[in-house]
Design an enzyme around this catalytic site. Sequence first.
Site, PDB file in Angstrom:
ATOM      1  N   THR A 135      -0.263  -1.319   6.699  1.00 52.26           N
ATOM      2  CA  THR A 135      -1.235  -0.382   6.141  1.00 52.26           C
ATOM      3  C   THR A 135      -2.663  -0.908   6.246  1.00 52.26           C
ATOM      4  O   THR A 135      -2.880  -2.125   6.295  1.00 52.26           O
ATOM      5  CB  THR A 135      -0.899  -0.139   4.644  1.00 52.26           C
ATOM      6  OG1 THR A 135      -1.964   0.584   4.041  1.00 52.26           O
ATOM      7  CG2 THR A 135      -0.734  -1.453   3.883  1.00 52.26           C
ATOM      8  N   ASP A 136      -3.618   0.009   6.215  1.00 52.38           N
ATOM      9  CA  ASP A 136      -5.029  -0.400   6.214  1.00 52.38           C
ATOM     10  C   ASP A 136      -5.425  -1.091   4.906  1.00 52.38           C
ATOM     11  O   ASP A 136      -6.445  -1.786   4.844  1.00 52.38           O
ATOM     12  CB  ASP A 136      -5.954   0.798   6.488  1.00 52.38           C
ATOM     13  CG  ASP A 136      -5.830   1.936   5.469  1.00 52.38           C
ATOM     14  OD1 ASP A 136      -5.000   1.850   4.543  1.00 52.38           O
ATOM     15  OD2 ASP A 136      -6.572   2.931   5.617  1.00 52.38           O
ATOM     16  N   GLU A 137      -4.604  -0.911   3.849  1.00 52.14           N
ATOM     17  CA  GLU A 137      -4.992  -1.454   2.539  1.00 52.14           C
ATOM     18  C   GLU A 137      -5.044  -2.979   2.529  1.00 52.14           C
ATOM     19  O   GLU A 137      -5.644  -3.569   1.630  1.00 52.14           O
ATOM     20  CB  GLU A 137      -4.029  -0.961   1.447  1.00 52.14           C
ATOM     21  CG  GLU A 137      -4.014   0.534   1.371  1.00 52.14           C
ATOM     22  CD  GLU A 137      -3.458   1.085   0.062  1.00 52.14           C
ATOM     23  OE1 GLU A 137      -3.341   0.340  -0.913  1.00 52.14           O
ATOM     24  OE2 GLU A 137      -3.153   2.283   0.039  1.00 52.14           O
ATOM     25  N   LYS A 164       2.118  -6.225   1.193  1.00 55.31           N
ATOM     26  CA  LYS A 164       2.109  -5.843   2.621  1.00 55.31           C
ATOM     27  C   LYS A 164       1.368  -6.914   3.440  1.00 55.31           C
ATOM     28  O   LYS A 164       1.782  -7.269   4.541  1.00 55.31           O
ATOM     29  CB  LYS A 164       1.449  -4.475   2.813  1.00 55.31           C
ATOM     30  CG  LYS A 164       2.236  -3.294   2.255  1.00 55.31           C
ATOM     31  CD  LYS A 164       3.581  -3.055   2.938  1.00 55.31           C
ATOM     32  CE  LYS A 164       3.471  -2.559   4.348  1.00 55.31           C
ATOM     33  NZ  LYS A 164       4.807  -2.164   4.895  1.00 55.31           N
TER      34      LYS A 164
HETATM   35  P1  NAD Z   1       8.255   5.937   1.441  1.00 57.58           P
HETATM   36  O1  NAD Z   1       8.137   5.312   0.094  1.00 57.58           O
HETATM   37  O2  NAD Z   1       8.203   7.413   1.579  1.00 57.58           O
HETATM   38  O3  NAD Z   1       9.623   5.463   2.127  1.00 57.58           O
HETATM   39  C1  NAD Z   1      10.094   4.148   2.047  1.00 57.58           C
HETATM   40  C2  NAD Z   1      11.574   4.151   2.420  1.00 57.58           C
HETATM   41  O4  NAD Z   1      12.046   2.797   2.345  1.00 57.58           O
HETATM   42  C3  NAD Z   1      12.452   4.984   1.491  1.00 57.58           C
HETATM   43  O5  NAD Z   1      13.322   5.805   2.244  1.00 57.58           O
HETATM   44  C4  NAD Z   1      13.219   3.958   0.681  1.00 57.58           C
HETATM   45  O6  NAD Z   1      14.497   4.398   0.281  1.00 57.58           O
HETATM   46  C5  NAD Z   1      13.305   2.802   1.663  1.00 57.58           C
HETATM   47  N1  NAD Z   1      13.460   1.508   0.982  1.00 57.58           N
HETATM   48  C6  NAD Z   1      12.714   1.044  -0.073  1.00 57.58           C
HETATM   49  N2  NAD Z   1      13.175  -0.164  -0.457  1.00 57.58           N
HETATM   50  C7  NAD Z   1      14.207  -0.478   0.384  1.00 57.58           C
HETATM   51  C8  NAD Z   1      15.069  -1.602   0.496  1.00 57.58           C
HETATM   52  N3  NAD Z   1      14.972  -2.638  -0.351  1.00 57.58           N
HETATM   53  N4  NAD Z   1      15.990  -1.603   1.482  1.00 57.58           N
HETATM   54  C9  NAD Z   1      16.098  -0.558   2.330  1.00 57.58           C
HETATM   55  N5  NAD Z   1      15.311   0.555   2.263  1.00 57.58           N
HETATM   56  C10 NAD Z   1      14.393   0.581   1.293  1.00 57.58           C
HETATM   57  O7  NAD Z   1       7.132   5.229   2.312  1.00 57.58           O
HETATM   58  P2  NAD Z   1       6.233   5.798   3.495  1.00 57.58           P
HETATM   59  O8  NAD Z   1       5.030   6.405   2.930  1.00 57.58           O
HETATM   60  O9  NAD Z   1       7.090   6.570   4.425  1.00 57.58           O
HETATM   61  O10 NAD Z   1       5.789   4.413   4.173  1.00 57.58           O
HETATM   62  C11 NAD Z   1       6.597   3.821   5.198  1.00 57.58           C
HETATM   63  C12 NAD Z   1       5.923   2.553   5.678  1.00 57.58           C
HETATM   64  O11 NAD Z   1       4.624   2.856   6.179  1.00 57.58           O
HETATM   65  C13 NAD Z   1       5.713   1.509   4.564  1.00 57.58           C
HETATM   66  O12 NAD Z   1       5.941   0.237   5.118  1.00 57.58           O
HETATM   67  C14 NAD Z   1       4.251   1.683   4.179  1.00 57.58           C
HETATM   68  O13 NAD Z   1       3.717   0.462   3.700  1.00 57.58           O
HETATM   69  C15 NAD Z   1       3.646   2.071   5.510  1.00 57.58           C
HETATM   70  N6  NAD Z   1       2.421   2.920   5.430  1.00 57.58           N
HETATM   71  C16 NAD Z   1       2.406   4.057   4.673  1.00 57.58           C
HETATM   72  C17 NAD Z   1       1.266   4.870   4.664  1.00 57.58           C
HETATM   73  C18 NAD Z   1       1.203   6.154   3.878  1.00 57.58           C
HETATM   74  O14 NAD Z   1       0.137   6.776   3.816  1.00 57.58           O
HETATM   75  N7  NAD Z   1       2.273   6.627   3.289  1.00 57.58           N
HETATM   76  C19 NAD Z   1       0.151   4.488   5.406  1.00 57.58           C
HETATM   77  C20 NAD Z   1       0.192   3.308   6.150  1.00 57.58           C
HETATM   78  C21 NAD Z   1       1.350   2.534   6.165  1.00 57.58           C
HETATM   79  O1  TDX Z   2      -2.848  11.520  -9.113  1.00 53.62           O
HETATM   80  C1  TDX Z   2      -3.597  10.916  -8.317  1.00 53.62           C
HETATM   81  N1  TDX Z   2      -4.954  11.062  -8.445  1.00 53.62           N
HETATM   82  C2  TDX Z   2      -5.848  10.433  -7.637  1.00 53.62           C
HETATM   83  O2  TDX Z   2      -7.071  10.596  -7.802  1.00 53.62           O
HETATM   84  C3  TDX Z   2      -3.104  10.083  -7.257  1.00 53.62           C
HETATM   85  C4  TDX Z   2      -1.624   9.886  -7.071  1.00 53.62           C
HETATM   86  C5  TDX Z   2      -4.026   9.467  -6.450  1.00 53.62           C
HETATM   87  N2  TDX Z   2      -5.360   9.611  -6.636  1.00 53.62           N
HETATM   88  C6  TDX Z   2      -6.299   8.921  -5.728  1.00 53.62           C
HETATM   89  C7  TDX Z   2      -6.054   7.443  -5.528  1.00 53.62           C
HETATM   90  C8  TDX Z   2      -6.494   7.212  -4.092  1.00 53.62           C
HETATM   91  O3  TDX Z   2      -7.905   6.971  -4.074  1.00 53.62           O
HETATM   92  O4  TDX Z   2      -6.132   9.523  -4.441  1.00 53.62           O
HETATM   93  C9  TDX Z   2      -6.215   8.541  -3.394  1.00 53.62           C
HETATM   94  C10 TDX Z   2      -4.914   8.546  -2.619  1.00 53.62           C
HETATM   95  O5  TDX Z   2      -3.921   8.011  -3.483  1.00 53.62           O
HETATM   96  P1  TDX Z   2      -2.403   7.810  -3.006  1.00 53.62           P
HETATM   97  O6  TDX Z   2      -1.900   9.091  -2.448  1.00 53.62           O
HETATM   98  O7  TDX Z   2      -1.673   7.169  -4.130  1.00 53.62           O
HETATM   99  O8  TDX Z   2      -2.572   6.811  -1.767  1.00 53.62           O
HETATM  100  P2  TDX Z   2      -3.289   5.379  -1.624  1.00 53.62           P
HETATM  101  O9  TDX Z   2      -3.327   4.655  -2.905  1.00 53.62           O
HETATM  102  O10 TDX Z   2      -4.595   5.598  -0.907  1.00 53.62           O
HETATM  103  O11 TDX Z   2      -2.240   4.636  -0.657  1.00 53.62           O
HETATM  104  C11 TDX Z   2      -1.641   5.355   0.457  1.00 53.62           C
HETATM  105  O12 TDX Z   2      -2.246   5.028   1.674  1.00 53.62           O
HETATM  106  C12 TDX Z   2      -1.972   3.782   2.234  1.00 53.62           C
HETATM  107  C13 TDX Z   2      -0.146   5.121   0.534  1.00 53.62           C
HETATM  108  O13 TDX Z   2       0.433   5.397  -0.721  1.00 53.62           O
HETATM  109  C14 TDX Z   2       0.170   3.729   0.976  1.00 53.62           C
HETATM  110  O14 TDX Z   2       1.573   3.572   1.144  1.00 53.62           O
HETATM  111  C15 TDX Z   2      -0.492   3.481   2.271  1.00 53.62           C
HETATM  112  O15 TDX Z   2      -0.265   2.154   2.677  1.00 53.62           O
END
Ligand code: NAD
Ligand code: TDX
Length: 354
Positions: A135-137, A164
């Site tokens: 992730t970018d975080e 991460k």
């Molecule tokens: P998500 O939470 O929707 O899905 C995560 C999945 O991993 C789930 O299906 C869960 O059951 C599985 N999981 C969790 N713990 C586990 C374990 N111990 N063993 C096996 N499976 C397990 O997450 P997402 O948003 O789809 O993110 C997927 C990946 O991408 C993550 O590595 C996250 O850090 C990265 N990522 C997410 C975002 C975003 O905006 N959502 C952005 C950048 C990177």
């Molecule tokens: O109820 C809310 N109100 C609010 O203002 C929630 C859930 C979030 N927020 C804000 C927090 C963040 O500034 O909105 C922004 C986005 O929040 P999230 O959807 O929780 O995402 P963020 O914290 O930015 O992280 C996401 O992007 C990077 C994903 O959850 C991560 O898995 C990914 O790595």
Amino acid sequence: MISIMKNILITGGAGFIGSHVVRLFVSKYPNYRIINLDALTYAGNLENLRDIEHQSNYEFVKGDITNATFVNELFGKYQLDGVIHLAAESHVDRSIESPMDFIMTNVIGTVNLLNAARTSWDQGEEGKRFYHISTDEVYGSLDDGGFFLETTSYDPQSPYSASKASSDHLVRAYHNTYKLPVVISNCSNNYGPNQFPEKLLPLCINNIRHSRPLPIYGKGENVRDWLYVEDHATAIDVIYHKGKLGDTYNIGGFNEWQNIDIVRLLCEVMDQKLGRPLGESAKLITFVKDRAGHDLRYAIDASKLSNELGWKPSLQFEEGLDRTVDWYLANNSWMEHVTSGAYKNYYDQQYSER
Ligand code: NAD
Ligand code: TDX
């Protein structure tokens, strides 16, 4: 001609991004056997994969990456050619409440996979690849402008991003020390179908639909860089096949929004689709207590990926948002299933104190 099947393990394939990656690989590569390993935590949902679950080149395995014995046996059983590792605890707010779950899955789970790959690929790593999705975080918060580059120093601020970052360092260490064939990508915020409604956009879509308050942390001035989830999946496809071993690629859409602006836009789109007077849903916006340690701004420079590997996002944001809202409105049963039971407890606990 006999085509030889390749075994590719995708971890976290029942989650949001993972399900789109599984679908893309199963459909696009009939000569890959896709093994989806997922523990089915609250975030994993096999409903996300109903349309492809009977494909002959797809197999689901329920299991936990924190269990080293299980992971080693899995590698022994399948003779894997590649790993695309997405399984993670992924929600920042949950990491603030329970950091240890994040250390276990994101750090220990990743090391279990690295160890298993190292042992099982010891006899020759020709054509093998361990692709770690991050992730970018990990780069921290951009409080003074600019963009995250692949060379930006790590500066994670939440337990989620620290876990991460830790896993990214370990993946690189296994490349440097053991020559494990790895590649890493760091992506910005994803949005689209099948995202669990603890994240900002699906949470707001669900609340707008039910005319419930839309909780905006702090003043809503935090900035995120949004990418449609299918565009992330195509970037993963390109990096898995063409990325240089040992390298890192940033993925993003050059699409920055302040939280308050993106939620206002969402309200307008939904007013229109729900036949409400324009401005009706925006009345639900409620400013609540800020997230602890809330990162101000993320912004990815994805030029390396476009210059070196030719990837570009396919969708303009307005089109992606439109498609996303349409999907949630058409798939209300999906939302009802994931918000029944434990979700209500989570929601009450997270938001009652804000
Ligand atoms: P998500 O939470 O929707 O899905 C995560 C999945 O991993 C789930 O299906 C869960 O059951 C599985 N999981 C969790 N713990 C586990 C374990 N111990 N063993 C096996 N499976 C397990 O997450 P997402 O948003 O789809 O993110 C997927 C990946 O991408 C993550 O590595 C996250 O850090 C990265 N990522 C997410 C975002 C975003 O905006 N959502 C952005 C950048 C990177
Ligand atoms: O109820 C809310 N109100 C609010 O203002 C929630 C859930 C979030 N927020 C804000 C927090 C963040 O500034 O909105 C922004 C986005 O929040 P999230 O959807 O929780 O995402 P963020 O914290 O930015 O992280 C996401 O992007 C990077 C994903 O959850 C991560 O898995 C990914 O790595």
